[in-house]
Every structure is written in C-alpha cells, then in structure tokens.
Motif scaffolding. Structure first.
Motif: not given
Ligand code: SF4
Length: 261
Positions: A31, A33-34, A37, A61, A133-135, A150
């Motif tokens: 991912c 997407a952010c 991050l 992530p 939150v994965r990052c 996320c």
């Molecule tokens: S915080 Fe979540 S949604 Fe954002 S880039 Fe990392 S995995 Fe993707």
C-alpha cells in the motif's frame, strides 16, 4: 499475478473488500495510499538508526500477524519507526514489543518471551496482533485522514477473524477507538454512547458465535512503562484475562495447559 497497489483511500477500500486473509496481507504490504507516511517509512528505512546501520529495513506497511483463526485479537496503534518498520513484523524489535511479548509468554499466549526479528521462532497461540494504522508515522501520530484511509485494512481483517473471537485487547485509546469502529463496521452492536477507554475496562459485546469482550489496556510504550503507569502485573492481568476468555472457547494454548499440569 502481480499484487495490486493501493494509491488512494478509494484504492484501499476497493482492495480490502472481499480480500482473503493472505490477499489482505499481500495488499497491505504494497500500500502507498498515504503520501506522508510512505515518505516517512522509506526515509527512516534509508537513513536508519546507528545501532541498526548494518540491517536492511523493511520500510513498508506491517500486516497483521499471528493465528489465522484467533480467539484473542490485540490492536495497537502503528508500527514503530525502528521496530516493526525495521523488522517487518508487528511489535518486533522495539521496547513496546519487549513488554508485550514477555507478557504474552507469561500468560501462555506465546512460546517465548522475546520478539527480536521476523525469523526468531516466535509463535503466538490463538492470538493475532494488528496495528490500527499500518505504516510508521512521524512521532507515532497518524493524522485523522491517515487513520481513516487505513481503516478498511483493519475492518476487513476484523471481519475475517471475527467468527472465533472471544476477546479484543486494545492497547491505548487509539487502538480502543479503532477496534470499536471496526467492530461496528462489521455489524457488532457497540453501546451508545461509545464506552470510554481505560486500563482493565471491559465491555461485553455479542459476536457471531457468542460472547465477545473488549478489553482496555494501557499501551506498553516507554512513556507508560518508564513512568510506572503500566507495570508488568497490570499488563499480565489484562492479557491473562484475554487468555482466559479465549481459552474458554477452544483449548489451544500449550504453555497455559502446561502450567496447569
Ligand atoms: S497507513 Fe495504511 S493506508 Fe496509509 S499507506 Fe500505510 S498501509 Fe496504506
């Protein structure tokens, strides 16, 4: 087949929907997407901490880790920059993880008390650990927008493991709010007004297979453990309670059984 890469909130929602657990893990890992991050996790992975200069950081992530059909789910905040963002496994390689896994071992939910790197032989029993939150975020503080972007990852993960869940342990108020939102998103009736976070607070819920208990626990961050706000007995009490709740459905904790004999 190549793994699709989510580059926006809509992309996360689209890819999380209907993913299996293994697909979810793969898609989370890719991912992007952010933007803030992504930039931070990769900068930290390039620049490194001096003590880990010889290591290759994960810099991506962090997916959920542990049992694929858990009775206990542990929800944290986000990966640590030089912990999971370095090792690639949730709560692995930092002080919070040292506390968490030592306690999981003491209560019979892990086979060893340490979590140093992803191939260290660690196993957990009937337990899965996820980050809301994965990052890794700068200063451990994701923005509300990043949290919401996320959210479909954890929502989908909760929906996939929900059938066997008996206890959800929330590490800190951020994990508490995320767990409540995810449980509500998968159809669990959450009390209104939403219950407030507190250490050892329990909220009885009804899951698809019976009782499901939400448990609050102070996060084992150094801010809490250094100051004595969270002690080992306090952490053991909550995780031990989760183990008891989980063990009431299926006896699958070798350490715990061994202790009793
Ligand atoms: S915080 Fe979540 S949604 Fe954002 S880039 Fe990392 S995995 Fe993707």
């Amino acid at each position: 087949m190549s793994v699709p890469v989510a580059r926006s909130a809509a992309g996360v929602a689209r890819q999380a929907a209907r993913a299996s657990l293994s697909e979810l893990d793969e898609r989370v890992c890719g991912c992007r997407a952010c933007p803030r991050l992504v930039a931070w996790r990769e900068q930290v992975a390039r620049e490194k901490r001096a003590a880990y200069a010889g290591e290759t950081y994960w810099g991506r992530p962090i997916p959920g880790w542990g049992s694929e059909s858990p009775s206990v789910l542990i929800v944290g905040l986000a990966p640590a920059a030089h912990g999971a963002n370095r090792t690639g496994r949730v709560f692995t390689g930092d002080r919070s993880g040292d506390w968490l896994f030592a306690s999981l071992h003491r209560v019979g939910l892990a086979n060893q008390p340490t979590s140093v790197h992803a191939d260290d032989g660690l196993e957990v029993f009937g337990t899965r650990i996820v980050a809301a939150v994965r990052c890794a975020p700068p200063a451990n503080k994701p923005t509300p927008e990043e949290r919401d972007t996320c959210a479909p990852w954890i929502d989908r993960e909760v929906s996939l493991v929900l059938p066997g869940l008996r206890a959800v342990v929330c590490l800190g108020s951020f994990g508490w709010d995320a767990a409540l939102r995810s449980l509500a998103s998968v159809g669990i009736a959450v009390p209104r007004p939403r219950p407030r976070f507190g250490h050892a607070v329990e909220v009885p819920l009804v899951g698809p297979c019976g009782d499901l208990t939400l448990l609050g626990c102070y996060h084992p961050s150094q801010q809490n453990t250094f100051t004595g706000k969270l002690t080992e007995p306090m952490l053991d009490a909550v995780l031990g309670r989760a183990a008891t709740l989980g063990n009431s459905s299926t006896p699958r904790y070798p350490n715990r059984q061994r202790k009793r004999s």
